[in-house]
Design a protein around this motif. Structure first.
Motif, PDB file in Angstrom:
ATOM      1  N   THR A 115       0.836  -1.191   0.000  1.00 31.12           N
ATOM      2  CA  THR A 115       0.000   0.000   0.000  1.00 31.12           C
ATOM      3  C   THR A 115       0.875   1.247   0.000  1.00 31.12           C
ATOM      4  O   THR A 115       1.742   1.396   0.856  1.00 31.12           O
ATOM      5  CB  THR A 115      -0.892   0.016   1.257  1.00 31.12           C
ATOM      6  OG1 THR A 115      -1.668  -1.187   1.271  1.00 31.12           O
ATOM      7  CG2 THR A 115      -1.793   1.229   1.262  1.00 31.12           C
ATOM      8  N   PRO A 116       0.703   2.157  -0.964  1.00 34.89           N
ATOM      9  CA  PRO A 116       1.555   3.339  -1.012  1.00 34.89           C
ATOM     10  C   PRO A 116       1.253   4.299   0.125  1.00 34.89           C
ATOM     11  O   PRO A 116       0.115   4.418   0.583  1.00 34.89           O
ATOM     12  CB  PRO A 116       1.203   3.962  -2.368  1.00 34.89           C
ATOM     13  CG  PRO A 116      -0.171   3.473  -2.665  1.00 34.89           C
ATOM     14  CD  PRO A 116      -0.256   2.100  -2.076  1.00 34.89           C
ATOM     15  N   ARG A 168       5.848  10.565  -1.025  1.00 29.69           N
ATOM     16  CA  ARG A 168       6.769   9.743  -0.268  1.00 29.69           C
ATOM     17  C   ARG A 168       6.994   8.425  -1.014  1.00 29.69           C
ATOM     18  O   ARG A 168       6.124   7.937  -1.721  1.00 29.69           O
ATOM     19  CB  ARG A 168       6.219   9.460   1.131  1.00 29.69           C
ATOM     20  CG  ARG A 168       5.990  10.732   1.953  1.00 29.69           C
ATOM     21  CD  ARG A 168       5.453  10.373   3.327  1.00 29.69           C
ATOM     22  NE  ARG A 168       5.123  11.573   4.104  1.00 29.69           N
ATOM     23  CZ  ARG A 168       4.590  11.542   5.317  1.00 29.69           C
ATOM     24  NH1 ARG A 168       4.350  10.377   5.902  1.00 29.69           N
ATOM     25  NH2 ARG A 168       4.309  12.656   5.944  1.00 29.69           N
ATOM     26  N   LYS A 169       8.155   7.832  -0.805  1.00 26.91           N
ATOM     27  CA  LYS A 169       8.500   6.595  -1.496  1.00 26.91           C
ATOM     28  C   LYS A 169       8.263   5.356  -0.646  1.00 26.91           C
ATOM     29  O   LYS A 169       8.431   4.249  -1.119  1.00 26.91           O
ATOM     30  CB  LYS A 169       9.968   6.643  -1.923  1.00 26.91           C
ATOM     31  CG  LYS A 169      10.286   7.750  -2.920  1.00 26.91           C
ATOM     32  CD  LYS A 169      11.745   7.723  -3.306  1.00 26.91           C
ATOM     33  CE  LYS A 169      12.071   8.809  -4.311  1.00 26.91           C
ATOM     34  NZ  LYS A 169      13.510   8.780  -4.704  1.00 26.91           N
ATOM     35  N   PHE A 170       7.849   5.545   0.590  1.00 32.79           N
ATOM     36  CA  PHE A 170       7.676   4.415   1.491  1.00 32.79           C
ATOM     37  C   PHE A 170       6.365   3.691   1.210  1.00 32.79           C
ATOM     38  O   PHE A 170       5.326   4.312   1.012  1.00 32.79           O
ATOM     39  CB  PHE A 170       7.697   4.906   2.937  1.00 32.79           C
ATOM     40  CG  PHE A 170       7.442   3.822   3.947  1.00 32.79           C
ATOM     41  CD1 PHE A 170       8.404   2.865   4.203  1.00 32.79           C
ATOM     42  CD2 PHE A 170       6.234   3.769   4.628  1.00 32.79           C
ATOM     43  CE1 PHE A 170       8.174   1.857   5.137  1.00 32.79           C
ATOM     44  CE2 PHE A 170       6.000   2.772   5.563  1.00 32.79           C
ATOM     45  CZ  PHE A 170       6.975   1.813   5.817  1.00 32.79           C
ATOM     46  N   TYR A 174      10.886   0.980  -0.066  1.00 33.98           N
ATOM     47  CA  TYR A 174      11.304   2.374  -0.164  1.00 33.98           C
ATOM     48  C   TYR A 174      12.010   2.541  -1.499  1.00 33.98           C
ATOM     49  O   TYR A 174      13.107   2.011  -1.712  1.00 33.98           O
ATOM     50  CB  TYR A 174      12.241   2.770   0.979  1.00 33.98           C
ATOM     51  CG  TYR A 174      12.487   4.265   1.022  1.00 33.98           C
ATOM     52  CD1 TYR A 174      11.588   5.116   1.651  1.00 33.98           C
ATOM     53  CD2 TYR A 174      13.611   4.817   0.405  1.00 33.98           C
ATOM     54  CE1 TYR A 174      11.797   6.490   1.684  1.00 33.98           C
ATOM     55  CE2 TYR A 174      13.828   6.188   0.428  1.00 33.98           C
ATOM     56  CZ  TYR A 174      12.920   7.023   1.067  1.00 33.98           C
ATOM     57  OH  TYR A 174      13.117   8.376   1.076  1.00 33.98           O
ATOM     58  N   GLY A 175      11.366   3.239  -2.414  1.00 36.00           N
ATOM     59  CA  GLY A 175      11.906   3.336  -3.760  1.00 36.00           C
ATOM     60  C   GLY A 175      11.922   1.972  -4.412  1.00 36.00           C
ATOM     61  O   GLY A 175      10.921   1.250  -4.409  1.00 36.00           O
ATOM     62  N   ILE A 176      13.085   1.545  -4.925  1.00 33.39           N
ATOM     63  CA  ILE A 176      13.182   0.242  -5.562  1.00 33.39           C
ATOM     64  C   ILE A 176      13.564  -0.861  -4.569  1.00 33.39           C
ATOM     65  O   ILE A 176      13.594  -2.035  -4.927  1.00 33.39           O
ATOM     66  CB  ILE A 176      14.202   0.254  -6.714  1.00 33.39           C
ATOM     67  CG1 ILE A 176      15.622   0.510  -6.186  1.00 33.39           C
ATOM     68  CG2 ILE A 176      13.823   1.275  -7.767  1.00 33.39           C
ATOM     69  CD1 ILE A 176      16.700   0.334  -7.251  1.00 33.39           C
TER      70      ILE A 176
END
Length: 291
Positions: free
Chosen positions: A31-32, A37-39, A73-75
């Motif tokens: 879930t974004p 935010r990238k988390f 977090y990100g990739i």
């Protein structure tokens, strides 16, 4: 064995250029967090009529409770996943009396990165399979060998046919320098495919399939008893396994109906229906809630 391994890897490389997917085998998308935010995060809990891993029952064909958490977090990603398991009992009890239970729980700790390139998503990661409290002191204590083990994986997935945006296919290669039970180096390859069907009422159905192969090192057999490190294929160096099934998603719930089988020869020793391994064909039902 080597020629089969090369053939499998060649097939994997061909499909891996397209991608990999298994709707029943992977966790739901995290879930974004709030925009900007990238988390990402997700939690899941569920149950299954039989925890089957690479064609082999992990709970003696009995129901299992499972759950996990995924962070991103990100990739980069990191996760924990746990399940009840039952690998039978050791041979460390008095004559005629069952020994200690080998293990009751599994905890998988994994992480890696998922970079993208066009429609392709790559997955480069590591998985540590832990069995807390396991009675695995080794043959010297009439117990099974060390159950904890480590795997590295490299895969790619994606939907690459514009006319079929709901079709996702691909492949993954796993390598363990010391497989479960100290079986030595083991390579695992998996080819997967999934297709999301039109909604039926409140349900979103997806059909998916997986074909996998494992390659180890078995020196042969004495009679019908396997000799050597690789002890999953009834004395052979390699085994194949596959599944096909239907998943039904509704809001935060997913229900999965799946058929599993392997090419392991049961033989006169009743290998696939024994007290240690169960690797014959079966139907498995699973349900999961993801938040």
């Amino acid at each position: 064995m080597v020629s089969s391994f090369k053939t499998s890897l060649s097939a994997l490389a061909l499909v891996a250029t397209m991608g990999s997917f298994s709707a029943a085998a992977i966790a739901s998308e995290p879930t974004p967090a709030p925009e900007g935010r990238k988390f990402t995060y997700s939690f899941n809990v569920g149950a299954t009529s039989d925890y089957v891993f690479r064609g082999v029952s992990q709970n003696k064909e009995n129901p299992a409770i499972q759950g996990g958490i995924d962070l991103g977090y990100g990739i980069a990603y990191f996760g924990l996943w746990a399940s009840t398991v039952d690998f039978g009992r050791n041979f460390d009890g008095p004559l005629g009396v069952a020994g200690s239970k080998v293990v009751s729980s599994e905890l998988d700790i994994y992480g890696g990165i998922k970079p993208t390139w066009g429609p392709a998503t790559f997955d480069l990661g590591v998985i540590y399979y832990a069995y807390p409290g396991a009675n695995d002191g080794g043959a010297g204590k009439a117990q099974l060998e060390e159950q904890d083990y480590l795997e590295f994986k490299a895969g790619v997935s994606g939907a690459f046919i514009p006319a079929l945006p709901k079709l996702t296919v691909g492949g993954t290669v796993y390598f363990s320098p010391e497989y479960q039970g100290k079986q030595g180096e083991v390579w695992t390859t998996e080819l997967t495919a999934g297709y999301e069907l039109p909604a039926i009422g409140i349900f979103t159905p997806t059909i998916s399939a997986l074909y996998g192969m494992q390659f180890g090192d078995a020196t042969g057999v004495i009679g019908s008893f396997p000799v050597g490190k690789f002890a999953l294929a009834n004395g052979k160096d390699e085994l194949a396994y596959w599944n096909i099934g239907l998943s039904l998603a509704v809001e935060k719930f997913t229900f999965d109906f799946r058929y599993w089988d392997t090419d392991v020869t049961n033989g006169p020793n009743n290998w696939c229906n024994g007290i240690a391994l169960q690797c014959d064909e079966r139907f498995v039902f699973s349900g999961k809630f993801t938040y």
